[in-house]
Every structure is written in C-alpha cells, then in structure tokens.
Design a protein around this motif. Structure first.
Motif, PDB file in Angstrom:
ATOM      1  N   SER A  16       0.876  -1.264  -0.187  1.00  0.00           N
ATOM      2  CA  SER A  16      -0.164  -0.095  -0.077  1.00  0.00           C
ATOM      3  C   SER A  16       0.894   1.300   0.270  1.00  0.00           C
ATOM      4  CB  SER A  16      -1.019  -0.043   1.325  1.00  0.00           C
ATOM      5  OG  SER A  16      -1.903  -1.240   1.207  1.00  0.00           O
ATOM      6  N   GLU A  19       2.009   2.162  -3.352  1.00  0.00           N
ATOM      7  CA  GLU A  19       0.843   2.529  -4.365  1.00  0.00           C
ATOM      8  C   GLU A  19       0.760   4.113  -3.859  1.00  0.00           C
ATOM      9  OE1 GLU A  19      -2.713   0.521  -3.707  1.00  0.00           O
ATOM     10  OE2 GLU A  19      -1.945  -1.333  -4.158  1.00  0.00           O
ATOM     11  N   LEU A  20       0.839   4.445  -2.598  1.00  0.00           N
ATOM     12  CA  LEU A  20       0.763   5.747  -2.158  1.00  0.00           C
ATOM     13  C   LEU A  20       1.717   6.530  -2.787  1.00  0.00           C
ATOM     14  CD1 LEU A  20      -0.430   5.080   1.378  1.00  0.00           C
ATOM     15  CD2 LEU A  20      -1.674   6.425  -0.351  1.00  0.00           C
ATOM     16  N   MET A  23       1.382   7.182  -6.284  1.00  0.00           N
ATOM     17  CA  MET A  23       0.203   8.205  -6.236  1.00  0.00           C
ATOM     18  C   MET A  23       0.413   9.659  -6.136  1.00  0.00           C
ATOM     19  SD  MET A  23      -3.074   7.849  -3.996  1.00  0.00           S
ATOM     20  CE  MET A  23      -2.247   8.389  -2.612  1.00  0.00           C
ATOM     21  N   PHE A  24       1.278   9.674  -5.041  1.00  0.00           N
ATOM     22  CA  PHE A  24       1.904  11.012  -4.677  1.00  0.00           C
ATOM     23  C   PHE A  24       2.680  11.878  -5.692  1.00  0.00           C
ATOM     24  CE2 PHE A  24       4.731  13.768  -2.347  1.00  0.00           C
ATOM     25  CZ  PHE A  24       3.755  14.474  -1.550  1.00  0.00           C
ATOM     26  N   TYR A  27       0.430  12.689  -8.765  1.00  0.00           N
ATOM     27  CA  TYR A  27      -0.760  13.571  -8.521  1.00  0.00           C
ATOM     28  C   TYR A  27      -0.308  14.835  -8.071  1.00  0.00           C
ATOM     29  CZ  TYR A  27      -5.421  14.630  -6.769  1.00  0.00           C
ATOM     30  OH  TYR A  27      -6.546  15.054  -6.350  1.00  0.00           O
ATOM     31  N   LEU A  28       0.943  15.089  -7.340  1.00  0.00           N
ATOM     32  CA  LEU A  28       1.276  16.331  -7.054  1.00  0.00           C
ATOM     33  C   LEU A  28       1.506  17.438  -8.049  1.00  0.00           C
ATOM     34  CD1 LEU A  28       2.025  17.592  -4.056  1.00  0.00           C
ATOM     35  CD2 LEU A  28       4.256  17.216  -4.692  1.00  0.00           C
ATOM     36  N   CYS A  31      -1.508  18.431  -9.770  1.00  0.00           N
ATOM     37  CA  CYS A  31      -2.197  19.483  -8.954  1.00  0.00           C
ATOM     38  C   CYS A  31      -1.531  20.806  -9.272  1.00  0.00           C
ATOM     39  CB  CYS A  31      -2.162  19.154  -7.389  1.00  0.00           C
ATOM     40  SG  CYS A  31      -3.176  17.808  -7.001  1.00  0.00           S
ATOM     41  N   ILE A  32      -0.279  20.804  -8.943  1.00  0.00           N
ATOM     42  CA  ILE A  32       0.484  22.124  -9.122  1.00  0.00           C
ATOM     43  C   ILE A  32       0.299  22.662 -10.457  1.00  0.00           C
ATOM     44  CG2 ILE A  32       2.745  23.115  -8.810  1.00  0.00           C
ATOM     45  CD1 ILE A  32       3.384  21.173  -6.601  1.00  0.00           C
ATOM     46  N   TYR A  35      -3.109  23.999 -11.340  1.00  0.00           N
ATOM     47  CA  TYR A  35      -3.388  25.198 -10.573  1.00  0.00           C
ATOM     48  C   TYR A  35      -2.521  26.370 -11.285  1.00  0.00           C
ATOM     49  CZ  TYR A  35      -4.437  28.608  -7.019  1.00  0.00           C
ATOM     50  OH  TYR A  35      -4.780  29.743  -6.424  1.00  0.00           O
ATOM     51  N   ILE A  88      -4.741   1.636  -6.207  1.00  0.00           N
ATOM     52  CA  ILE A  88      -5.223   2.992  -5.976  1.00  0.00           C
ATOM     53  C   ILE A  88      -4.480   3.828  -7.041  1.00  0.00           C
ATOM     54  CG2 ILE A  88      -3.891   3.780  -4.015  1.00  0.00           C
ATOM     55  CD1 ILE A  88      -6.242   5.141  -3.301  1.00  0.00           C
ATOM     56  N   TYR A  92      -5.806   7.249  -9.616  1.00  0.00           N
ATOM     57  CA  TYR A  92      -5.318   8.486  -9.746  1.00  0.00           C
ATOM     58  C   TYR A  92      -4.827   8.768 -10.919  1.00  0.00           C
ATOM     59  CZ  TYR A  92      -5.942   9.642  -4.750  1.00  0.00           C
ATOM     60  OH  TYR A  92      -6.454   9.989  -3.543  1.00  0.00           O
ATOM     61  N   PHE A  99      -9.106  15.810 -13.603  1.00  0.00           N
ATOM     62  CA  PHE A  99      -8.663  16.942 -12.613  1.00  0.00           C
ATOM     63  C   PHE A  99      -8.142  18.045 -13.339  1.00  0.00           C
ATOM     64  CE2 PHE A  99      -5.959  19.008  -9.574  1.00  0.00           C
ATOM     65  CZ  PHE A  99      -6.696  18.880  -8.451  1.00  0.00           C
TER      66      PHE A  99
END
Lengths: 146, 339
Positions: A16, A19-20, A23-24, A27-28, A31-32, A35, A88, A92, A99
C-alpha cells in the motif's frame, strides 16, 4: 503456460505504501501544474490583448478550450475503472487528466470573464470618448461663432 | 473498533471544518455587489479644497431644525438644495441667481461698484455694509416671494486659483464656517457678500464662458478616467487574490472523503489514512480554491459593471452641469451687456 499457449503474467502484489508513493508523485505535479494553468488562463487577457477584436478571438479560444476540457472530464468519467479492480495509483493516474481538465475549465471561464470585462471597458471608453468629443466640438463651434 | 473510531473522528473534523469554510465562503459571496456609494456623509465643519465637490448634510444642531441642507461645492460654484427646496447658483465674478421650485427666478446684477443695477425682485431692501471691516458686503431682503422668512444664503466663492475670496452667509450677525448654514430669523434680512463684477464685454464674456465650459468638460473627462481606472484596479486586484475559505472548504471535504476511502479500501489504518487524506486534501484545496477564486472574479466582474455604470452616470451629470452653468454664464453675459 496456459491452455492457449501463452505465458501468464504474474502480477506481484504491491504494498500500500508503494501505491501511495506512486500516487503522490503522479498526483502532486498534476495539482500544481493544473493550478498554475488555471491562474495563467485567467490573467492571460490582461497580458497579451488590448483591442476588442483580439479579446473577442481570445474569448472564442476560451470557449473551445473549455468545451474540450469538459469532453476530457466526461470521457474520463465514462471510462473510469471500477474501484475494486485496480490498485489506487491506477485510479489516480486515470483521474489526473480529468482533474487537470477541470482546472482548465475553471480557468477558461475566468479568462472569458476577464476578456469580457476588458471588452466592456473598451466599449465604455469609446462611448464616453465619442460623447466628450461631440460636446467639445460644440463648445468650440460656440466659440468660433462669436 | 479503533479504525472505526479514527474514521468517525476524521470525518467529523472534516465536516466541521467544511461547514466553517462553507459558511465563511458563502457569507462573503452573499455580500453581493459591494457599495461604493458617493452619498453625503454627516459633516458639520467641512473644509473644501479647490475643485472638490462637497456634500454636507447638517444635522443635530437645534438651530438647524427647520432646515436640512445639502451643499454641493466645486468649481467655484455653489448649489444648495434642501428641505425648503430652493436652488442657489453662485457664479464667481458674475451675478447671483436663485431658482425657486415654482420656476421663479430672482437675479441680482451688480456693477463694478457693487451697485444693484438690475433685479426682478419687487421689494428688495438693499444696502451696503462692511463685513469684518475688510470686504464689502451687501444685504438683501427678499420680501416679494411670499415667504414668512427670508431664505438663507450661504457658501463661498473662490477665485481661479481656488482661494476663497468671498463668503455668503446668513443671517448677517453670524459668521459661518464654510459648508454650514444657520436658522432663519423671521422678518430679518439676509446678508449676501458680493464679488467685484468685471467690466462686461458680451463677446469676450461669451468666449470666456465657452472656454470655461471646455475646461469644465475636460475636468469631467478626467474625473471619468480616474473613476474608470479605480474600478479596473479593484477588478485586477481580485484577479490576483487568493481565496482562503474556499480552499479550506475544498481541503476539508476532499480530505475527509479521502480518509474515508482510505479506510474503506483497507489501507494501513495509520499511515494510509493520513497520506490518502492529505493528498486528497491537497487536490481538494486546489479545486476548492480555484472554484472560490472564480466566484470572486465573477463578483468582481459584476462590481466592475456596476462601477462603470456609476462612472458613466457621474460623467453625464457633470456634463449636464457644465452645459447648464455655461448656458447660465452666457445668459448673464447677454444681460450684463444690456442685450
């Protein structure tokens, strides 16, 4: 080998935390980056366009961009895998474009508003300027008539 | 059991923060179009700069109980209107006209020596006097218009440089600061200080009036440009702002949901909940903040439209005033020349 003569792919179960981590790092930046794109789209009309014609073209571009991004979101939603099927980070990875596209939609709406505001400002200027010039001409005519 | 408790706690905190954020966000949105009103502020001792437009409502003074005047001062002209409706227009270096709501107008025309050479007031008591021993004054009592009391006159006349040269005041016994008025003593006479009247040459006078009109027009234009620039500045500021409440709302909602999903899909209860929730919260903050920012821009856009309309109205009013005052000046030129 299976019954069809092909080699089975052995899927190693991932932890897990791994996976995280995936994902991190996926995804990061989305996001940035999303934006930044959002903010840039909003202030774009302030930076590059001043004439009403240019701003009108920019507004059309914003509409196209917004509709395209909306299509990405809708397609993403339609083609999304079921939650129980994948790890997961796969979810993402799948939702990251949606997103990003959502931020592009918001940015396009904002940019459209700013471009409209600038167009209105130009129109107000033209209207008052015409009025001012007309009045000034009348005063000058009054003076010349003396 | 522990996992369920952690989940419940996490979601509760998320909902709590989300509620606070939502309330904060929507309370700011519900304010709608902020007001940039130019309505008069209460003022009892107003100082006036050259060219400044002043609105003064005089309240709270027992001696003013019968009058509630609004004074507008600027460009050397003074216009007053109030509960006792009358309009006084003072034109520097020329004549003084007074319009009543019924359309009656009394005009006073003076020569260089401040002698009243023409008026349409039937019974006018008129005499010279000295005010403070320095400036020449003339007292006028209006007994022709059916008033039980003379109507107060007050204000300041300025020269071209903006220096206050003359003060109009009423009653004669009271010296009033700029922008104030006094009560009326029934039956008493009013004192009105006059300006020196320049030699009248109709053509030159009309030309000057037209030039004044042009200057007035330029001033109206400058005022409009300033008004527009300020409105645009306010709008641009909104574009570069950041929206806190919306970001908190988004972070809390997505954080809470992310945490719940983390638990639901069976991630390690400690690290999994926090990491999933945090990453979700970050994405939520971005989305929520962006949405809030967009709402701010929408609000600023509506405000900009509102400001543009106000600026335009102010400009048109200023133009009207320029036109009216210029016409009045030209009219006086004709009267003064005996035409």
């Amino acid at each position: 080998m299976n019954e069809m003569g092909k080699t089975d792919t052995v899927v190693q179960p991932q932890s897990s935390l791994l996976e995280l981590k995936k994902m991190f790092f996926l995804y990061l930046p989305v996001c940035i980056g999303g934006y930044i794109v959002f903010r840039v789209l909003i202030v774009l009309p302030l930076w590059f366009s001043s004439s009403t014609e240019q701003l009108s073209v920019l507004r059309i571009i914003f509409i196209i961009l917004g509709v395209g991004a909306l299509a990405v979101v809708v397609l993403g939603a339609v083609r999304a895998p079921r939650w129980v099927e994948k790890p997961i980070h796969v979810h993402y990875r799948h939702w990251a474009p949606a997103f990003f596209a959502t931020l592009v939609i918001l940015g396009s709406i904002g940019g459209h508003l700013v471009a409209s505001a600038k167009i209105n400002s130009n129109l107000a200027l033209e209207k008052v300027k015409a009025h001012f010039e007309k009045e000034t001409a009348e005063y000058k005519m009054g003076r010349n008539a003396q | 059991m522990g996992k369920q408790l952690a989940s419940a706690l996490y979601i509760s905190i998320g909902i709590l923060i989300a509620s606070a954020g939502l309330v904060s966000t929507f309370s700011s949105i519900d304010q709608g179009v902020p007001s940039y009103s130019t309505s008069p502020q209460p003022c009892t001792t107003c100082s006036v700069k050259s060219g400044e437009v002043l609105h003064a409502r005089l309240v709270g003074n027992p001696s003013l109980s019968n009058f509630d005047w609004h004074v507008q001062q600027g460009r050397g002209a003074l216009i007053a209107a109030g509960r006792n409706p009358a309009e006084l227009i003072v034109i520097p270096d020329q004549e003084i006209r007074w319009t009543h709501p019924g359309g009656e107008l009394f005009s006073l025309v003076f020569d260089e020596a401040d002698n009243l050479v023409r008026t349409n007031i039937a019974n006018t008591s008129f005499f010279h006097s000295y005010f403070n021993g320095v400036q020449e004054s003339v007292a006028v009592m209006d007994t022709s218009l059916g008033h039980t009391a003379p109507v107060p006159l007050f204000g300041t006349i300025r020269d071209a440089s903006g220096r206050a040269t003359h003060v109009i005041h009423y009653p004669s016994q009271t010296t009033l600061p700029i922008g104030t008025s006094s009560s009326v003593v029934p039956g008493s006479s009013g004192m009105m200080q006059l300006v020196q009247r320049p030699p009248v040459d109709a053509i030159q006078c009309i030309e000057l009036a037209n030039r004044w009109g042009e200057d007035c027009l330029s001033e109206a234009w400058d005022t409009w440009v300033d008004c527009k620039r300020l409105a645009e500045q306010r709008f641009t500021m909104a574009l570069y702002s950041f929206t806190g409440p919306a970001a908190i709302t988004g972070a809390a909602i997505v954080g809470g949901v992310g945490g719940a999903i983390g638990i639901a899909i069976g991630l390690p209860s400690g690290v999994g909940i926090v990491l999933t929730g945090s990453i979700g919260a970050f994405g939520g903050a971005i989305l929520g903040g962006s949405f809030g920012h967009l709402l701010d821009i929408l609000n600023a856009y509506r405000q900009l439209q509102f400001d543009f309309e106000n600026c335009l109205d102010d400009y048109l009013d200023a133009m009207k005033q320029c036109r009216a005052e210029t016409a009045l000046k030209i009219g006086f030129c004709t009267v003064g020349a005996g035409n």
